[in-house]
Design a protein around this motif. Structure first.
Motif, PDB file in Angstrom:
ATOM      1  N   LEU A 122      19.386 -46.017  11.480  1.00 29.32           N
ATOM      2  CA  LEU A 122      20.761 -47.023  11.486  1.00 29.32           C
ATOM      3  C   LEU A 122      21.807 -46.072  10.613  1.00 29.32           C
ATOM      4  O   LEU A 122      22.885 -46.717  10.366  1.00 29.32           O
ATOM      5  CB  LEU A 122      20.386 -48.143  10.895  1.00 29.32           C
ATOM      6  CG  LEU A 122      19.305 -49.000  11.607  1.00 29.32           C
ATOM      7  CD1 LEU A 122      19.195 -50.288  10.673  1.00 29.32           C
ATOM      8  CD2 LEU A 122      19.724 -49.379  12.967  1.00 29.32           C
ATOM      9  N   SER A 123      21.639 -44.774  10.209  1.00 28.80           N
ATOM     10  CA  SER A 123      22.513 -44.169   9.528  1.00 28.80           C
ATOM     11  C   SER A 123      23.967 -43.633  10.210  1.00 28.80           C
ATOM     12  O   SER A 123      24.754 -43.614   9.435  1.00 28.80           O
ATOM     13  CB  SER A 123      21.841 -42.899   8.484  1.00 28.80           C
ATOM     14  OG  SER A 123      21.658 -41.930   9.761  1.00 28.80           O
ATOM     15  N   GLY A 124      23.583 -43.660  11.489  1.00 31.63           N
ATOM     16  CA  GLY A 124      24.896 -43.304  12.165  1.00 31.63           C
ATOM     17  C   GLY A 124      25.039 -41.872  12.106  1.00 31.63           C
ATOM     18  O   GLY A 124      25.869 -41.442  12.703  1.00 31.63           O
ATOM     19  N   VAL A 125      24.065 -41.075  11.630  1.00 33.75           N
ATOM     20  CA  VAL A 125      24.088 -39.420  11.877  1.00 33.75           C
ATOM     21  C   VAL A 125      22.981 -39.368  12.728  1.00 33.75           C
ATOM     22  O   VAL A 125      22.104 -39.609  12.765  1.00 33.75           O
ATOM     23  CB  VAL A 125      23.671 -39.088  10.363  1.00 33.75           C
ATOM     24  CG1 VAL A 125      23.661 -37.508  10.518  1.00 33.75           C
ATOM     25  CG2 VAL A 125      24.791 -39.390   9.342  1.00 33.75           C
ATOM     26  N   VAL A 126      23.544 -38.082  13.460  1.00 35.71           N
ATOM     27  CA  VAL A 126      22.603 -37.857  14.875  1.00 35.71           C
ATOM     28  C   VAL A 126      21.865 -36.446  14.339  1.00 35.71           C
ATOM     29  O   VAL A 126      22.460 -35.545  14.152  1.00 35.71           O
ATOM     30  CB  VAL A 126      23.402 -37.419  15.905  1.00 35.71           C
ATOM     31  CG1 VAL A 126      22.549 -36.945  17.035  1.00 35.71           C
ATOM     32  CG2 VAL A 126      24.332 -38.840  16.426  1.00 35.71           C
ATOM     33  N   PRO A 127      20.547 -36.776  14.253  1.00 40.76           N
ATOM     34  CA  PRO A 127      19.596 -35.821  13.612  1.00 40.76           C
ATOM     35  C   PRO A 127      19.835 -34.416  14.757  1.00 40.76           C
ATOM     36  O   PRO A 127      20.007 -33.254  14.129  1.00 40.76           O
ATOM     37  CB  PRO A 127      18.077 -36.222  13.870  1.00 40.76           C
ATOM     38  CG  PRO A 127      18.496 -37.592  13.641  1.00 40.76           C
ATOM     39  CD  PRO A 127      19.706 -37.847  14.475  1.00 40.76           C
ATOM     40  N   ASP A 128      20.097 -34.440  15.756  1.00 46.25           N
ATOM     41  CA  ASP A 128      20.213 -33.363  16.421  1.00 46.25           C
ATOM     42  C   ASP A 128      21.383 -32.329  16.311  1.00 46.25           C
ATOM     43  O   ASP A 128      21.470 -31.103  16.159  1.00 46.25           O
ATOM     44  CB  ASP A 128      20.018 -33.651  17.947  1.00 46.25           C
ATOM     45  CG  ASP A 128      18.768 -33.540  18.706  1.00 46.25           C
ATOM     46  OD1 ASP A 128      18.031 -33.348  17.887  1.00 46.25           O
ATOM     47  OD2 ASP A 128      18.505 -34.108  19.553  1.00 46.25           O
ATOM     48  N   ALA A 129      22.644 -33.139  16.108  1.00 43.02           N
ATOM     49  CA  ALA A 129      23.852 -32.568  15.457  1.00 43.02           C
ATOM     50  C   ALA A 129      23.591 -31.896  14.279  1.00 43.02           C
ATOM     51  O   ALA A 129      24.352 -31.006  14.018  1.00 43.02           O
ATOM     52  CB  ALA A 129      24.866 -33.738  15.451  1.00 43.02           C
ATOM     53  N   VAL A 130      22.913 -32.472  13.403  1.00 44.40           N
ATOM     54  CA  VAL A 130      22.683 -32.034  12.038  1.00 44.40           C
ATOM     55  C   VAL A 130      21.985 -30.706  12.140  1.00 44.40           C
ATOM     56  O   VAL A 130      22.049 -29.572  11.482  1.00 44.40           O
ATOM     57  CB  VAL A 130      21.759 -33.100  11.048  1.00 44.40           C
ATOM     58  CG1 VAL A 130      21.549 -32.218   9.711  1.00 44.40           C
ATOM     59  CG2 VAL A 130      22.925 -34.074  10.856  1.00 44.40           C
ATOM     60  N   ARG A 131      20.802 -30.811  13.176  1.00 53.67           N
ATOM     61  CA  ARG A 131      20.157 -29.334  13.180  1.00 53.67           C
ATOM     62  C   ARG A 131      21.044 -28.567  13.728  1.00 53.67           C
ATOM     63  O   ARG A 131      20.948 -27.242  13.442  1.00 53.67           O
ATOM     64  CB  ARG A 131      19.190 -29.625  14.436  1.00 53.67           C
ATOM     65  CG  ARG A 131      17.676 -30.210  13.772  1.00 53.67           C
ATOM     66  CD  ARG A 131      16.714 -30.500  14.743  1.00 53.67           C
ATOM     67  NE  ARG A 131      15.631 -31.338  14.258  1.00 53.67           N
ATOM     68  CZ  ARG A 131      15.541 -32.854  14.445  1.00 53.67           C
ATOM     69  NH1 ARG A 131      16.260 -32.996  15.472  1.00 53.67           N
ATOM     70  NH2 ARG A 131      14.526 -33.354  13.852  1.00 53.67           N
ATOM     71  N   PHE A 132      21.908 -28.805  14.743  1.00 51.96           N
ATOM     72  CA  PHE A 132      22.575 -27.901  15.637  1.00 51.96           C
ATOM     73  C   PHE A 132      23.666 -27.147  14.454  1.00 51.96           C
ATOM     74  O   PHE A 132      24.175 -25.946  14.441  1.00 51.96           O
ATOM     75  CB  PHE A 132      23.609 -28.483  16.337  1.00 51.96           C
ATOM     76  CG  PHE A 132      24.451 -27.941  17.104  1.00 51.96           C
ATOM     77  CD1 PHE A 132      24.128 -26.767  18.139  1.00 51.96           C
ATOM     78  CD2 PHE A 132      25.976 -27.744  17.024  1.00 51.96           C
ATOM     79  CE1 PHE A 132      25.110 -26.078  18.817  1.00 51.96           C
ATOM     80  CE2 PHE A 132      26.709 -27.120  17.463  1.00 51.96           C
ATOM     81  CZ  PHE A 132      26.427 -26.111  18.555  1.00 51.96           C
TER      82      PHE A 132
END
Ligand code: ZN
Length: 109
Positions: free
Chosen positions: A33-43
């Motif tokens: 629910l954090s609104g942060v996309v893990p895949d985008a962070v990985r990228f």
């Protein structure tokens, strides 16, 4: 991009604490629910880490589920999005998990 700024600030924070010691792995907790996309962070991570103590480090991300507790009936339940509504019909719901965005651990060399 939102995630690039977040990733950069995580990398900066870790590097500051490590005072330049190289790290092998970084584990982040990013709630659903954090609104942060893990895949985008990985990228973004490799780019943000480039030239820092975290360059080449492995990035692990755990994604805790959203959790909520109803104030009307005290029922606790899983929440998949930010529309918090209890099965009893009450929307007086407290979100108790899934909004985390934190550094869980850093493995130094
Ligand atoms: Zn309820």
């Amino acid at each position: 991009m939102h995630e690039m700024a977040i990733t950069q600030s995580v990398v900066e924070t870790v590097c500051e604490r490590l005072e330049g010691a190289p790290a092998r792995a970084l584990t982040l907790e990013i709630g659903r629910l954090s609104g942060v996309v893990p895949d985008a962070v990985r990228f973004c991570f490799d780019m943000a880490a480039d030239g820092t103590a975290l360059a080449g480090a492995r990035l692990d991300i755990t994604e805790p589920d959203g959790r909520a507790r109803c104030r009307a009936c005290t029922n606790e339940f899983r929440l998949d999005d930010l529309i918090a509504l209890c099965g009893c019909g009450s929307a007086d719901v407290e979100i108790t998990g899934g909004q985390e965005l934190r550094i869980r651990s850093v493995e130094v060399l």
